[in-house]
Structure formats: structure tokens, C-alpha cells
Design a protein around this motif. Structure first.
Motif, mmCIF file in Angstrom:
data_model
loop_
_atom_site.group_PDB
_atom_site.id
_atom_site.type_symbol
_atom_site.label_atom_id
_atom_site.label_comp_id
_atom_site.label_asym_id
_atom_site.label_seq_id
_atom_site.Cartn_x
_atom_site.Cartn_y
_atom_site.Cartn_z
ATOM 1 N N GLN A 66 0.846 -1.199 0.000
ATOM 2 C CA GLN A 66 0.000 0.000 0.000
ATOM 3 C C GLN A 66 0.877 1.243 0.000
ATOM 4 O OE1 GLN A 66 -2.900 0.080 3.133
ATOM 5 N NE2 GLN A 66 -3.225 2.260 2.906
ATOM 6 N N ALA A 67 0.647 2.147 -0.930
ATOM 7 C CA ALA A 67 1.403 3.398 -0.980
ATOM 8 C C ALA A 67 0.918 4.333 0.123
ATOM 9 C CB ALA A 67 1.216 4.057 -2.341
ATOM 10 N N PRO A 68 1.809 5.144 0.677
ATOM 11 C CA PRO A 68 1.381 6.123 1.686
ATOM 12 C C PRO A 68 0.372 7.088 1.076
ATOM 13 C CG PRO A 68 3.788 6.048 1.530
ATOM 14 C CD PRO A 68 3.241 5.226 0.413
ATOM 15 N N GLU A 69 -0.690 7.363 1.806
ATOM 16 C CA GLU A 69 -1.709 8.289 1.314
ATOM 17 C C GLU A 69 -2.432 8.933 2.488
ATOM 18 O OE1 GLU A 69 -5.323 6.474 -0.421
ATOM 19 O OE2 GLU A 69 -4.385 4.559 0.070
ATOM 20 N N THR A 70 -3.180 9.976 2.193
ATOM 21 C CA THR A 70 -3.968 10.646 3.218
ATOM 22 C C THR A 70 -5.105 9.734 3.648
ATOM 23 O OG1 THR A 70 -3.408 12.832 2.387
ATOM 24 C CG2 THR A 70 -5.417 12.666 3.706
ATOM 25 N N LEU A 71 -5.261 9.590 4.966
ATOM 26 C CA LEU A 71 -6.343 8.793 5.529
ATOM 27 C C LEU A 71 -7.351 9.733 6.171
ATOM 28 C CD1 LEU A 71 -4.185 5.993 7.194
ATOM 29 C CD2 LEU A 71 -5.266 5.976 4.931
ATOM 30 N N VAL A 72 -8.625 9.390 6.048
ATOM 31 C CA VAL A 72 -9.710 10.226 6.563
ATOM 32 C C VAL A 72 -10.459 9.421 7.622
ATOM 33 C CG1 VAL A 72 -11.780 11.533 5.959
ATOM 34 C CG2 VAL A 72 -9.914 11.308 4.295
ATOM 35 N N TYR A 73 -10.768 10.079 8.728
ATOM 36 C CA TYR A 73 -11.471 9.420 9.829
ATOM 37 C C TYR A 73 -12.647 10.264 10.284
ATOM 38 C CZ TYR A 73 -7.195 6.675 10.377
ATOM 39 O OH TYR A 73 -6.120 5.855 10.165
ATOM 40 N N GLU A 74 -13.743 9.607 10.565
ATOM 41 C CA GLU A 74 -14.860 10.210 11.283
ATOM 42 C C GLU A 74 -14.846 9.556 12.664
ATOM 43 O OE1 GLU A 74 -18.931 8.943 10.380
ATOM 44 O OE2 GLU A 74 -19.388 11.081 10.188
#
Length: 81
Positions: A66-74
Motif C-alpha cells: 500500500q502506498a502512503p496516502e492521506t487517511l480520513v477518519y470520522e
């Protein structure tokens, strides 16, 4: 204890959610720097949306393949223990 959903910003894929289930404990020592910082700013009963860039969004390296990427959380803080 928190209820949260996490997804990848690049494609919207949900990689975890405990919404509709029991809140889960979250030891901050096991979380990425950005997540740890955000949890310390929230109070019981508060909800937040987090966009964590790769530099603060991972505890160590991303999962293999998995490439590093922005993760979004609620996130919803249910209780502190």
C-alpha cells in the motif's frame, strides 16, 4: 472508547468501521502521531473529521503493498478510561 470509520482519501475505500457496533478502546500509544494529537484535543461526546497526511497518518510504514496516502477518519469520543 471511540466509534470511528476510516477510509482512503484517494478512492473512498473504507478500511475500518465500528459504527453500529460497540465502542472500542483505543490506546494512544498504538496510534499514528496525527491521530494521537487529535484524540487529545477532543472531549467526551465530541465528534470530528480528521484528514491525516502520510507524514502523521501512519504508525510506522503503511501496510505492505500500500502506498502512503492521506487517511480520513470520522471519530466520536464515547468515553475516557
Amino acid at each position: 472508547s471511540i466509534i470511528y470509520t476510516g477510509w482512503r482519501q484517494s478512492n473512498g475505500e473504507t478500511f475500518f468501521s465500528n459504527r453500529g457496533r460497540q465502542p472500542m478502546p483505543l490506546p494512544l500509544a498504538n496510534t499514528a502521531a496525527g491521530f494521537t494529537e487529535a484524540m487529545q484535543l477532543l472531549k467526551k461526546g465530541e465528534k470530528a473529521m480528521l484528514w491525516l497526511p502520510p507524514s502523521i497518518g501512519y504508525k510506522g510504514a503503511p501496510p505492505p503493498g500500500q502506498a502512503p496516502e492521506t487517511l480520513v477518519y470520522e471519530v466520536e469520543i464515547v468515553d475516557y478510561h
